[in-house]
Design a protein around this motif. Structure first.
Motif, short mmCIF file in Angstrom:
data_model
loop_
_atom_site.label_atom_id
_atom_site.label_comp_id
_atom_site.label_asym_id
_atom_site.label_seq_id
_atom_site.Cartn_x
_atom_site.Cartn_y
_atom_site.Cartn_z
N UNK A 67 -49.74 -14.53 -16.26
CA UNK A 67 -48.65 -14.09 -15.40
C UNK A 67 -48.43 -15.06 -14.24
N UNK A 68 -49.52 -15.66 -13.75
CA UNK A 68 -49.37 -16.68 -12.71
C UNK A 68 -48.54 -17.85 -13.21
N UNK A 126 -44.93 -18.95 -11.78
CA UNK A 126 -44.86 -20.32 -11.27
C UNK A 126 -43.75 -21.10 -11.96
N UNK A 127 -43.58 -20.89 -13.26
CA UNK A 127 -42.55 -21.62 -13.99
C UNK A 127 -41.16 -21.36 -13.45
N UNK A 128 -40.90 -20.13 -13.01
CA UNK A 128 -39.59 -19.82 -12.42
C UNK A 128 -39.38 -20.60 -11.14
N UNK A 129 -40.47 -20.83 -10.39
CA UNK A 129 -40.37 -21.61 -9.16
C UNK A 129 -40.17 -23.09 -9.40
N UNK A 130 -40.45 -23.55 -10.61
CA UNK A 130 -40.30 -24.97 -10.94
C UNK A 130 -38.95 -25.29 -11.57
N UNK A 131 -38.10 -24.30 -11.75
CA UNK A 131 -36.79 -24.54 -12.34
C UNK A 131 -35.95 -25.41 -11.40
N UNK A 132 -35.00 -26.17 -11.94
CA UNK A 132 -34.27 -27.16 -11.13
C UNK A 132 -33.30 -26.55 -10.13
N UNK A 133 -32.94 -27.36 -9.14
CA UNK A 133 -31.91 -27.05 -8.13
C UNK A 133 -32.14 -25.72 -7.43
N UNK A 135 -40.01 -17.49 -21.54
CA UNK A 135 -41.33 -17.37 -20.95
C UNK A 135 -42.01 -16.06 -21.33
N UNK A 136 -41.23 -15.01 -21.61
CA UNK A 136 -41.81 -13.76 -22.07
C UNK A 136 -42.50 -13.95 -23.41
N UNK A 137 -41.91 -14.75 -24.28
CA UNK A 137 -42.56 -15.09 -25.55
C UNK A 137 -43.80 -15.94 -25.29
N UNK A 138 -43.69 -16.88 -24.36
CA UNK A 138 -44.84 -17.74 -24.06
C UNK A 138 -46.01 -16.94 -23.51
#
Length: 279
Positions: free
Chosen positions: A148-149, A153-160, A180-183
């Motif tokens: 879950x971390x 975190x991945x959402x925070x790394x999205x561009x712009x 990401x839910x699948x991941x």
């Protein structure tokens, strides 16, 4: 008054180092059985307490490093606690029903607003609080916290993060949330697959077998056991993000501004005049 757009908390060198360390430990902890010798034995259930013991101080380290690099105050940490409590309360609303877990869409939006460092901590702490709330404490919990971390975190790394707004941003977040839910489900499957005995020969984990062969079995295992759950999680996350994401993003960004995520107070000039500065 000028239009100030709330920006996620930027990562400094100490926060990046802390995130890389905890992520490296997580990858090794989850994936080592795939590369282990057949005679080494699998001990994920015995690994869990050690991983949990290492994870907690590392999470604290990420928070401390992010605060040190960005100069945030106690209100920012308090906001993390509030969001973690809300996420933990959302999870029981759908857990156990076809993978419908509404907390995932909140983690996507929160990660986007808070940034990757605080997003990682938020996702991990939310899963920990949820486990305590639902009685879901077990050897799988530290692996859920890590997954879950990474998800948040991945959402925070999205561009712009400080420029993209409106429908385009929602579409990007919805697409990320679904993928990401699948991941997330795949990572948790990898943990469970290596310790569950008695599966069919076509989908069982064979310790010591070549990595490509085990990966083929793992893919078959995911299709046979969790595709429906992962699909339900992905559809709900995408739907909620598109439906109410815009309103929640505005509320979160307004709250981060009030919690001093964006403006810091410094003393500038001989007369000690306070002037706000960006992160």
């Amino acid at each position: 008054m000028s239009d100030r757009r709330s920006r996620p908390v930027r990562l400094g060198p100490r926060a990046i180092a802390a995130l890389l360390l905890v992520s490296a430990i997580g990858v090794v902890s989850i994936g080592w059985p795939l590369l282990a010798d057949a005679d080494s034995g699998l001990a994920h259930s015995q690994d869990a307490p050690w991983l949990f013991a290492a994870l907690l101080p590392l999470l604290v380290g990420v928070v401390v490093a992010t605060i040190a690099d960005s100069g945030l105050d106690a209100k920012a940490v308090a906001m993390l606690g509030v969001l973690a409590a809300v996420g933990a309360a959302l999870r029981p609303l759908g857990a156990g029903t076809a993978g419908l877990e509404p907390m995932f869409f909140l983690m996507v939006l929160s990660g986007r607003v808070l940034g990757p460092g605080f997003g990682f901590v938020l996702g991990s702490v939310t899963m920990f609080a949820s486990a305590l709330l639902t009685g879901g404490v077990g050897p799988w919990m530290p692996f859920q916290m890590l997954s879950m971390g990474w998800f948040t975190m991945g959402a925070g790394l999205l561009p712009a993060p400080d420029r993209l707004r409106g429908r385009a941003e929602l579409l990007m977040l919805a697409a990320y949330g679904g993928a990401a839910a699948f991941a997330y489900g795949t990572v948790m499957n990898l943990y469970g697959w290596t310790i569950v005995p008695g599966l069919g020969s076509g989908i069982s984990f064979h310790p010591g077998d070549p990595l490509p062969e085990n990966l083929v079995r793992f893919f078959a295992y995911c299709l046979a056991t969790s595709l429906g759950w992962d699909l339900g999680r992905a559809v709900l996350t995408t739907t909620l993000t598109l439906a109410i994401g815009s309103t929640l993003l505005k509320a979160l960004r307004r709250a981060t501004r009030r919690a001093s995520f964006e403006a810091q107070v410094t003393f500038d000039g001989p007369e000690g005049v306070k002037a706000p500065t960006g992160p």
